[in-house]
Write a protein that holds these residues in place. Structure first.
Motif, mmCIF file in Angstrom:
data_model
loop_
_atom_site.group_PDB
_atom_site.id
_atom_site.type_symbol
_atom_site.label_atom_id
_atom_site.label_comp_id
_atom_site.label_asym_id
_atom_site.label_seq_id
_atom_site.Cartn_x
_atom_site.Cartn_y
_atom_site.Cartn_z
ATOM 1 N N ARG A 275 0.828 -1.215 0.000
ATOM 2 C CA ARG A 275 0.000 0.000 0.000
ATOM 3 C C ARG A 275 0.856 1.257 0.000
ATOM 4 N NH1 ARG A 275 -3.311 2.334 5.218
ATOM 5 N NH2 ARG A 275 -3.978 4.307 4.238
ATOM 6 N N PHE A 276 1.816 1.321 0.913
ATOM 7 C CA PHE A 276 2.613 2.534 1.005
ATOM 8 C C PHE A 276 3.694 2.597 -0.073
ATOM 9 C CE2 PHE A 276 0.751 2.366 5.265
ATOM 10 C CZ PHE A 276 0.347 3.686 5.412
ATOM 11 N N PHE A 277 4.124 1.432 -0.550
ATOM 12 C CA PHE A 277 5.116 1.417 -1.644
ATOM 13 C C PHE A 277 4.536 2.081 -2.896
ATOM 14 C CE2 PHE A 277 6.825 -0.944 -5.364
ATOM 15 C CZ PHE A 277 8.095 -0.401 -5.352
ATOM 16 N N LYS A 278 3.237 1.881 -3.141
ATOM 17 C CA LYS A 278 2.614 2.451 -4.330
ATOM 18 C C LYS A 278 2.403 3.954 -4.232
ATOM 19 C CE LYS A 278 -0.972 -0.301 -4.276
ATOM 20 N NZ LYS A 278 -2.232 -0.965 -4.688
ATOM 21 N N LEU A 279 2.481 4.521 -2.981
ATOM 22 C CA LEU A 279 2.188 5.948 -2.806
ATOM 23 C C LEU A 279 3.393 6.855 -3.049
ATOM 24 C CD1 LEU A 279 -0.074 5.797 0.391
ATOM 25 C CD2 LEU A 279 -0.771 5.915 -2.003
ATOM 26 N N PHE A 280 4.611 6.311 -2.958
ATOM 27 C CA PHE A 280 5.802 7.148 -3.115
ATOM 28 C C PHE A 280 5.868 7.849 -4.465
ATOM 29 C CE2 PHE A 280 7.321 4.548 0.445
ATOM 30 C CZ PHE A 280 7.873 5.521 1.257
ATOM 31 N N PRO A 281 5.633 7.173 -5.601
ATOM 32 C CA PRO A 281 5.722 7.899 -6.880
ATOM 33 C C PRO A 281 4.646 8.963 -7.027
ATOM 34 C CG PRO A 281 4.875 5.674 -7.224
ATOM 35 C CD PRO A 281 5.346 5.737 -5.804
ATOM 36 N N LEU A 282 3.506 8.835 -6.311
ATOM 37 C CA LEU A 282 2.449 9.832 -6.431
ATOM 38 C C LEU A 282 2.868 11.164 -5.815
ATOM 39 C CD1 LEU A 282 -0.708 7.659 -5.608
ATOM 40 C CD2 LEU A 282 0.180 8.320 -7.851
ATOM 41 N N VAL B 120 12.989 7.559 -3.407
ATOM 42 C CA VAL B 120 12.935 7.151 -1.997
ATOM 43 C C VAL B 120 12.201 5.824 -1.861
ATOM 44 C CG1 VAL B 120 12.114 7.785 0.297
ATOM 45 C CG2 VAL B 120 13.039 9.532 -1.234
ATOM 46 N N GLY B 121 11.099 5.684 -2.605
ATOM 47 C CA GLY B 121 10.339 4.443 -2.549
ATOM 48 C C GLY B 121 11.141 3.253 -3.043
ATOM 49 N N LEU B 122 11.854 3.426 -4.167
ATOM 50 C CA LEU B 122 12.662 2.333 -4.686
ATOM 51 C C LEU B 122 13.793 1.973 -3.729
ATOM 52 C CD1 LEU B 122 12.905 3.332 -8.472
ATOM 53 C CD2 LEU B 122 11.581 1.459 -7.486
ATOM 54 N N ASP B 123 14.362 2.986 -3.111
ATOM 55 C CA ASP B 123 15.466 2.718 -2.190
ATOM 56 C C ASP B 123 14.983 1.955 -0.965
ATOM 57 O OD1 ASP B 123 18.317 3.258 -1.362
ATOM 58 O OD2 ASP B 123 17.258 4.226 0.296
ATOM 59 N N VAL B 124 13.889 2.398 -0.357
ATOM 60 C CA VAL B 124 13.393 1.718 0.834
ATOM 61 C C VAL B 124 12.871 0.325 0.475
ATOM 62 C CG1 VAL B 124 11.045 2.655 0.675
ATOM 63 C CG2 VAL B 124 11.967 2.004 2.901
ATOM 64 N N TYR B 125 12.312 0.213 -0.717
ATOM 65 C CA TYR B 125 11.844 -1.102 -1.139
ATOM 66 C C TYR B 125 13.040 -2.035 -1.368
ATOM 67 C CZ TYR B 125 9.632 -4.720 -3.964
ATOM 68 O OH TYR B 125 9.188 -5.921 -4.462
ATOM 69 N N GLY B 126 14.114 -1.476 -1.959
ATOM 70 C CA GLY B 126 15.317 -2.281 -2.157
ATOM 71 C C GLY B 126 15.876 -2.767 -0.831
ATOM 72 N N ARG B 127 15.904 -1.887 0.164
ATOM 73 C CA ARG B 127 16.392 -2.314 1.489
ATOM 74 C C ARG B 127 15.487 -3.383 2.071
ATOM 75 N NH1 ARG B 127 16.936 3.309 2.458
ATOM 76 N NH2 ARG B 127 15.233 3.230 3.987
ATOM 77 N N TYR B 128 14.196 -3.217 1.840
ATOM 78 C CA TYR B 128 13.236 -4.185 2.382
ATOM 79 C C TYR B 128 13.455 -5.585 1.794
ATOM 80 C CZ TYR B 128 8.774 -6.696 2.505
ATOM 81 O OH TYR B 128 7.812 -7.659 2.623
ATOM 82 N N VAL B 129 13.554 -5.661 0.469
ATOM 83 C CA VAL B 129 13.729 -6.985 -0.145
ATOM 84 C C VAL B 129 15.111 -7.532 0.161
ATOM 85 C CG1 VAL B 129 12.026 -6.595 -1.963
ATOM 86 C CG2 VAL B 129 14.398 -5.906 -2.346
ATOM 87 N N CYS B 130 16.101 -6.649 0.309
ATOM 88 C CA CYS B 130 17.444 -7.124 0.635
ATOM 89 C C CYS B 130 17.496 -7.723 2.036
ATOM 90 C CB CYS B 130 18.459 -5.987 0.505
ATOM 91 S SG CYS B 130 18.839 -5.544 -1.210
#
Length: 830
Positions: free
Chosen positions: A243-250, A256-266
């Protein structure tokens, strides 16, 4: 015409006029008295024209002729003047008409100018004014539309600003707030920060400038989304994370969203990798099987699963190509976790120590085998040979300290890890391929892999050790194969003794070495690494060319060379048999390697729906031109080995022919022609048959039967041991030699033969050729010279004349030259 008529001098354009047959008119004639110049001019002109002159007239006839000429001249000039006058009248008439037309056209021009100045000028001015007003209206309309657009965009901006503030208030509708920010980002920056927006948008509830309000909302929402995202990640709430990952580009914070998502999956990748390593404590289960290979496989599979399952989400909300940013972040984690796995594997397996042992291995057996044989020592020394066993030469740590099973296990484990790395690289290359690349374009290794630390570690920890140990493993296997080498037992040249086993009869080292070749090539190609294949395949070629072929050559030269102990004697049977076995071994090894290479190259498979055939190598080596390099390396291995074996085979078969076949064949030929006397006539041969109580037909077939017995006794024992290809080559050598022997005998014996004896000779020689060429008709061509020689010698005179007397003008293909044919024709002494 009177005597005073004058033709003016100005009529210079008049040329000589047509004249009658008796006279010519002068150009000018002036009869005025008292003018000496005129007389002289007239005289010269008349003289020049060639007509009669009055001044020169000496008789009445001359005067008449001059007068006639003047009349003719006058008539011509009169006609021309009349023509000019008539044409001048027509010209004057046309000029008059042109004057009338000019006058009429002038009046029309005056009328037209009056109309243009009086009527059209006002209309043109009116049209100009209308066009100018239309342009002004268009400009005003465009400005109005632009103003309306600005007003609409400012109104949209104002609605977004109030919507953001309202959504972030009591409702805390983050999706709506993000959507308002996304709509506000569509308003051009110049309008959002313009004076009009600064005056219209602020209100009592939102007094700040719109850009200040929006930027503050973005920062606030970004911080909020980060906290909520990290909290959801810590709680393992996947739905909330999405839910919140989809809101960053908006809100304009896609990075920032891609970076935090990258840390999350890593974090998930790292956790999985650590859990895998914890499954087996250090020094226990990690030694069994392919533990580290499986750990690396799980790491790659986890990353691939993330990229495959989340790629669509990222591309849909963040834009096409944005998944590459996540892949780069994942690769950084893969560098760390993969490096830990490879370092742990290298330490656990003692790879560095193993490499030191491998590089220092002396290959004592091979080295000593190539040294010159010591006097009094026969055969190959079997130092450190496992076959010795027991005693002081007992099997010691797999011969000088390298455990081959451990090396093979390491190679297998490295091959699996390199294969997984290749699949992982291929997968990421496909995901990082730009949208402009065509579907059938070759893959290119992405920079995220080539620049990664894991790629460097794979090269240092896996590729380099594999190349070194694979080369050692193969050479040590070749050495071991010759240490344990055995020749087939029960082989004999005695046809009465049965042979144990099945052909081909080769040394055991051939099967062992070629099995290892196939295994090494298969394992190295399973890595799908060009750096491995282009290193291992040439190394295999070098070992085969130097050690394998070198050992066979040394055995042929030092152990099995078919040489008689007595001058002119026959070599021992065991030497001949051993030499034949080595020849077979070279031929079979060449065939085995060609079959292995063909299998490794594979065959192109037709695809359905008319697609081009797929190449198995291109599937295993998809990057750039890797498949071409691998194919070239395999072909080079095959061709270089085939060249070396063919050279040694040729030399070996030549030795076998010279030292075995040729010696026996000389005795066979002596026995065959011992009782043959071609100087006998037909009656003398019949008398000889009666004295020997033999049938005349038996006497005629004596040479052929004698040769067949000797030939079968010589060649059949050899033929049942040799392979079909080597036998064909030996038969070719023997047939060539026998053809020369028969030709020489034909020249020497034919000079003493009778006509009947020559016929018998041709029959005997043809029978010998048939026996030699039995089963291989092509060998008959080698006897073409002797066959033609005897044919010419026994040819009837009529046939000889039909062939042109041997001058070569006939349709027959001659292998004898004209002198040889004439010599053969005169060979028989009659």
């Amino acid at each position: 015409m009177s005597a005073n008529t004058t033709i003016p001098n100005g009529d210079s354009s008049a040329h000589a006029a047509p004249s009658n047959s008796n006279s010519h008119a002068p150009d000018k004639l002036n009869t005025s008295s008292g003018n000496g110049n005129s007389n002289s001019n007239s005289h010269s002109t008349a003289a020049t024209a060639g007509g009669p002159s009055i001044q020169n007239a000496s008789s009445l006839s001359d005067v008449r002729a001059a007068l006639a000429a003047l009349h003719a001249r006058e008539a011509t000039i009169t006609d021309r003047l009349s023509g000019l006058l008539s044409s001048q009248a027509d010209l004057t008439r046309e000029l008059g008409r042109l004057d009338l037309l000019r006058a009429s056209l002038g009046s029309q021009v005056i009328a037209t100018r009056a109309i243009g100045s009086g009527m059209l000028s006002s209309a043109a001015e009116t049209a100009g004014r209308l066009s100018s007003r239309v342009r002004e209206l268009d400009l005003e309309k465009e400005r109005v539309q632009q103003t309306l657009a600005v007003v609409e965009q400012v109104a949209e901006l104002k609605a977004c600003v109030h919507g953001v503030v309202g959504s972030m208030g009591a409702p805390q509708d983050w999706e709506a707030a993000a959507a308002y920010l996304a709509r506000a980002s569509q308003v051009p920056e110049a309008i959002a920060r313009g004076g009009f927006a600064a005056e219209v948008v602020p209100s009592v509830e939102v007094p700040d400038a719109p850009w200040v309000t929006l930027e503050g909302a973005r920062e606030s929402l970004c911080g909020l989304f980060l906290r909520e995202f990290e909290k959801a990640a810590a709680d393992g709430d996947g739905a909330k994370v999405t839910r919140f990952f989809k809101l960053f580009p908006l809100i304009g914070r896609g990075d920032v969203g891609l970076d935090v998502y990258g840390r999350y999956v890593c974090q998930g990748v790292a956790g999985t990798a650590r859990a895998t390593l914890k499954e087996a404590p250090m020094g226990t289960g990690r030694k069994d099987g392919f533990f580290y290979a499986n750990a690396l496989t799980k790491l790659f599979e986890h990353i691939a699963q993330i990229v495959e399952s989340h790629g669509g989400l990222v591309e849909r909300h963040y834009g096409e190509g944005k998944m590459v940013k996540v892949i780069e972040r994942l690769q950084m984690e893969a560098d760390v976790q993969g490096g830990i796995i490879l370092d742990s594997w290298s330490d656990e397996r003692g790879v560095d120590r193993r490499l030191t042992d491998v590089k220092s291995y002396p290959f004592s057996f091979l080295v000593q085998s190539f040294l010159p044989p010591q006097r009094g020592v026969t055969g190959t020394p079997r130092m450190s040979s496992p076959a010795l066993g027991g005693g002081t030469n007992a099997r010691n740590s797999e011969d000088e300290g390298v455990n081959m099973k451990e090396v093979d296990g390491l190679l297998s484990e490295i091959a699996v890890m390199l294969g997984r790395w290749s699949l992982y690289s291929k997968f990421l290359a496909g995901k990082c391929k730009g949208p402009e690349a065509s579907g059938d374009a070759s893959l290119i290794i992405p920079g995220v892999l080539t620049k990664s630390n894991l790629n460097k570690k794979v090269s240092a920890r896996l590729v380099t050790p594999y190349n070194v140990m694979s080369t050692f493993f193969f050479r040590r296997s070749v050495e071991k194969a010759f240490q344990l080498d055995e020749s087939p037992q029960g082989l004999s040249l005695n046809m009465n003794k049965p042979i144990d086993g099945n052909s081909p009869y080769i040394i055991s080292a051939v099967d062992d070495v070629m099995y290892i070749v196939s295994a090494v090539l298969q394992k190295s190609m399973s890595t799908s690494q060009r750096e491995v294949v282009v290193s291992v395949i040439p190394a295999v070629g070098r070992v085969l060319g130097s050690d394998f072929i070198g050992m066979v050559q040394r055995k042929m030269r030092d152990e099995s060379y078919p040489k008689s102990a007595v001058q002119g004697g026959f070599p021992p049977e065991d030497k001949i048999v051993a030499f034949i076995v080595l020849i077979n071994s070279l031929d079979v090894s060449n065939e085995y390697l060609a079959r292995i290479i063909t299998t490794r190259l594979g065959t192109e498979q037709d695809e359905p729906n008319g697609s081009p055939p797929s190449n198995p190598l291109a599937t295993s080596f998809p990057f750039d031109n890797d498949a071409k390099f691998v194919t070239s390396a395999l072909h080079t291995l095959n061709s270089s080995f085939s060249t070396k074996t063919s050279e040694l085979l040729s030399e070996g078969l030549q030795v076998l022919f010279n030292n075995v076949v040729k010696l026996r064949l000389r005795q066979v030929m002596a026995d065959t022609f011992r009782d043959a006397d071609y100087a006998l006539g037909e009656e003398e041969l019949a008398e000889l048959a009666r004295q020997g109580d033999a049938d005349e037909e038996e006497v005629l077939d004596h040479v052929q039967r004698q040769f067949e017995r000797g030939w079968d006794a010589l060649m059949k024992p050899i033929a049942r041991l040799l392979t079909p290809r080597t036998l064909a080559t030996l038969m070719d050598l023997t047939a060539r030699h026998l053809a020369r022997v028969l030709e020489k005998r034909a020249w020497t014996t034919g000079a003493r033969a009778t006509a009947y004896g020559a016929i018998r000779m041709e029959r005997d020689f043809s029978g010998i050729v048939s026996i030699v060429a039995r089963g291989n008709y092509a060998l008959r061509e080698l006897f073409a010279r002797v066959t033609q020689l005897l044919m010419v010698a026994n040819m009837e005179d009529e046939e000889w004349e039909e062939l042109g007397g041997g001058d070569g003008d006939d349709d027959m293909h001659w292998v004898l030259d004209e002198n040889e044919r004439r010599r053969a024709r005169n060979l028989i002494n009659g």
